[in-house]
Each structure stands twice: as structure tokens, then as C-alpha cells.
Design a protein around this motif. Structure first.
Motif, mmCIF file in Angstrom:
data_model
loop_
_atom_site.group_PDB
_atom_site.id
_atom_site.type_symbol
_atom_site.label_atom_id
_atom_site.label_comp_id
_atom_site.label_asym_id
_atom_site.label_seq_id
_atom_site.Cartn_x
_atom_site.Cartn_y
_atom_site.Cartn_z
ATOM 1 N N VAL A 157 0.849 -1.202 0.000
ATOM 2 C CA VAL A 157 0.000 0.000 0.000
ATOM 3 C C VAL A 157 0.881 1.249 0.000
ATOM 4 C CG1 VAL A 157 -2.003 -1.103 1.053
ATOM 5 C CG2 VAL A 157 -0.239 -0.099 2.526
ATOM 6 N N ALA A 212 1.296 3.548 3.113
ATOM 7 C CA ALA A 212 0.262 4.499 3.524
ATOM 8 C C ALA A 212 0.021 4.387 5.024
ATOM 9 C CB ALA A 212 -1.032 4.239 2.765
ATOM 10 N N THR A 226 -1.992 3.682 7.420
ATOM 11 C CA THR A 226 -3.199 2.984 7.871
ATOM 12 C C THR A 226 -3.252 2.986 9.395
ATOM 13 O OG1 THR A 226 -2.036 0.882 7.950
ATOM 14 C CG2 THR A 226 -3.112 1.453 5.862
ATOM 15 N N ASP A 267 -4.305 7.265 4.869
ATOM 16 C CA ASP A 267 -5.241 6.312 4.276
ATOM 17 C C ASP A 267 -6.656 6.759 4.607
ATOM 18 O OD1 ASP A 267 -6.568 4.035 3.342
ATOM 19 O OD2 ASP A 267 -6.370 3.046 5.297
ATOM 20 N N PHE A 268 -7.406 7.205 3.590
ATOM 21 C CA PHE A 268 -8.755 7.711 3.810
ATOM 22 C C PHE A 268 -9.840 6.675 3.523
ATOM 23 C CE2 PHE A 268 -6.699 11.954 2.966
ATOM 24 C CZ PHE A 268 -6.871 12.442 4.244
ATOM 25 N N SER A 269 -9.449 5.417 3.354
ATOM 26 C CA SER A 269 -10.450 4.402 3.016
ATOM 27 C C SER A 269 -11.494 4.249 4.119
ATOM 28 C CB SER A 269 -9.771 3.054 2.745
ATOM 29 O OG SER A 269 -9.091 2.591 3.898
ATOM 30 N N TRP A 270 -11.121 4.549 5.364
ATOM 31 C CA TRP A 270 -12.052 4.405 6.482
ATOM 32 C C TRP A 270 -13.218 5.390 6.389
ATOM 33 C CZ3 TRP A 270 -12.354 8.898 9.287
ATOM 34 C CH2 TRP A 270 -11.261 9.782 9.179
ATOM 35 N N ASP A 305 -15.155 5.825 3.916
ATOM 36 C CA ASP A 305 -16.269 5.155 3.251
ATOM 37 C C ASP A 305 -16.908 4.088 4.128
ATOM 38 O OD1 ASP A 305 -15.777 6.632 0.935
ATOM 39 O OD2 ASP A 305 -14.271 5.195 0.240
ATOM 40 N N GLN A 306 -16.204 3.692 5.195
ATOM 41 C CA GLN A 306 -16.684 2.597 6.028
ATOM 42 C C GLN A 306 -17.341 3.071 7.320
ATOM 43 O OE1 GLN A 306 -13.040 0.498 6.593
ATOM 44 N NE2 GLN A 306 -12.783 0.036 4.416
ATOM 45 N N THR A 350 -18.291 10.480 11.232
ATOM 46 C CA THR A 350 -17.682 11.431 10.312
ATOM 47 C C THR A 350 -18.208 12.857 10.493
ATOM 48 O OG1 THR A 350 -19.286 10.795 8.599
ATOM 49 C CG2 THR A 350 -17.146 9.687 8.571
#
Length: 269
Positions: A32, A35, A37, A74-77, A79-80, A86
């Protein structure tokens, strides 16, 4: 390299000791692009705490495994998470500890060298800037494309970049998000050196720093932080710190080494 702490290829960070007094921390998530995380952040924090508590550490080197130094946050969280997670307040509560964790090189009592082995992006640039010295490989690239992700810069970008390269170049990096290549980075003062072997060169520089008097070295890092407050604050600090070093065994060793034309052997006392 001798291992400082228990580590294997699966660890998120790997800490080794390439030379006495020199600690090497490698971000070990190449898939990754290293990144930041949650997993890597937790491992980073634990490793930095252990390194800081080891009194034998005189210099730290930070680098990345694989072809990247660090791809940033890491901004993937996002979306989760739930809507409650948020909200602005909760995001702020999450971001501040994250920033402070990755900016810890600034607060460490000894110098930190960033061996920028490849691209540093966004918060990855901020991590490099939080280190005292930066040595870039010929494959390194520096970019801060926050606004092209639709977000404001974070992790001290709006302070660290102007401090390193001046406000005009900081504006260019933050507004355009373009990549700054190694030669230009050196010209700007973003890095101090460019080397085909950034890690090898960083070890050489760290070994030289580690040979200095450790008490004087730590006080010098603190003194440089005082310089931002102006000349008077600097000389007030020096008028205190220099007498402290004049009452150590290290200064006698240093003077004797110069007289004997040999390398000093400082013990930090």
C-alpha cells in the motif's frame, strides 16, 4: 544490521540498528506504498516510544520498504464509517492524535534523518519534513495534492512546507499538487542531499552525527527549536545550555581528543 526489537517480514514497521547509536525504522507496508493505515500508525507509535526510551539511541533514520517512502494518509475508512463517526467534531478528534503521532520525530530528543527512498505524497511529505534532515534517492518525488482530493492539507503541511521551502514555493506545492523531483527539491531546500543510495548515505550521515557528544547534541536540537522565537531567545538558551555542557565529562573528552589528535569517545555524562 542487528535487530533492535523483535521483528519479522510481516511486521508493519521493522526496527534495526545498522551502527552503534543509530536506529533505523522502516515502514513495512510496500503493497500500500506505506500508507498511514490505522495498523501502521499504531505500530509506528509503539516503535517510536521504544526507540525514544532507549538511552543508547543517538540518531534515528526513517525510511520506507519497497519503491515508496510513504503515500500519506489512508482515507479508506471514510467510506466505512457511520454518519456519526464522520461529523466534524469526531473527525477532528481523530485527526489531531494522528497528526501528533506521525510528527513525533520533531519532538524526539535526538536528530532524525529521513531516507526518502521513493515518492512521498501528502502526509508522507509532512513526515519527511518532521525529520531534522532529509536525504532523497534519485527515485524520490514530493507532492502535496491535498486539494485535488478535495481536502485541506493536514499534518502541519501549512507550517512545515513554508518553514522548509518558503511561502511562495509552499503555495506552489499546495495549490498545484505537482511532483517536485530530487534536483529541484535540493535546490529548494526540501532535502539536503540526493543520492542513488539514500539509505546508505543516510547511515553514513547518521554515523557521523552519532559520534558527537550526546548531551550537546540533544541540547542543540532543543536550541534550534528556540531559534524560531528570535535571536534573544536563542542566546538566552545558549547561555544556559553551554554551561550545562561545560560541566560534563564529555567536554573534557572532546578537548583531550583534539589535543591527542584522535576521535573522541563520548559517553554522555
Amino acid at each position: 544490521m542487528g535487530t533492535r526489537m523483535t521483528a519479522d517480514a510481516g511486521d508493519a514497521v521493522v526496527v534495526t540498528e545498522p551502527s552503534p547509536g543509530v536506529c533505523l525504522l522502516t515502514l513495512n507496508r510496500p503493497r500500500v506504498r506505506n500508507a498511514m493505515t490505522s495498523e501502521l500508525t499504531e505500530a509506528w507509535d509503539e516503535a517510536i516510544t521504544e526507540i525514544e526510551q532507549n538511552r543508547d539511541t543517538r540518531v534515528l533514520i526513517v525510511t520506507g520498504k519497497g519503491s515508496s517512502f510513504c503515500a500519506g494518509a489512508d482515507f479508506s475508512w471514510l467510506d466505512q464509517g457511520s454518519a456519526e463517526d464522520t461529523t466534524t467534531d469526531r473527525l477532528r478528534d481523530r485527526m489531531l492524535p494522528f497528526y501528533r503521532s506521525w510528527l513525533r520525530p520533531q519532538r524526539l530528543p535526538f536528530p532524525v534523518v529521513a531516507a526518502v527512498n521513493g515518492p512521498a505524497v501528502g502526509a508522507g511529505v509532512c513526515l519527511a519534513l518532521a525529520c531534522d534532515l532529509r536525504i532523497a534517492s534519485t527515485e524520490a518525488r514530493f507532492s502535496t495534492p491535498f486539494v485535488f482530493l478535495g481536502t485541506h492539507g493536514g499534518m502541519g503541511a501549512t507550517w512545515l512546507l513554508p518553514e522548509a521551502v518558503g511561502i511562495s514555493r509552499a503555495r506552489e506545492m499546495l495549490y498545484t499538487g505537482r511532483e517536485v523531483h530530487p534536483a529541484e527539491a535540493r535546490e529548494w531546500g526540501l532535502v539536503s542531499e540526493v543520492s542513488e543510495d539514500a539509505l546508505g548515505r543516510s547511515v553514513e550521515v547518521a554515523e557521523r552525527i552519532a559520534a558527537a557528544g550526546p548531551i550537546a547534541l540533544r541540547l542543540t536540537k532543543t536550541g534550534l527549536e528556540q531559534a524560531a522565537a528570535g535571536l534573544e531567545a536563542a542566546i538566552q538558551w545558549e547561555a544556559l545550555a553551554q554551561p550545562v555542557t561545560m560541566n560534563t565529562a564529555d567536554i573534557h573528552e572532546g578537548v583531550e581528543a583534539v589535543r591527542a589528535r584522535r576521535a573522541p569517545r563520548f559517553e554522555g555524562r
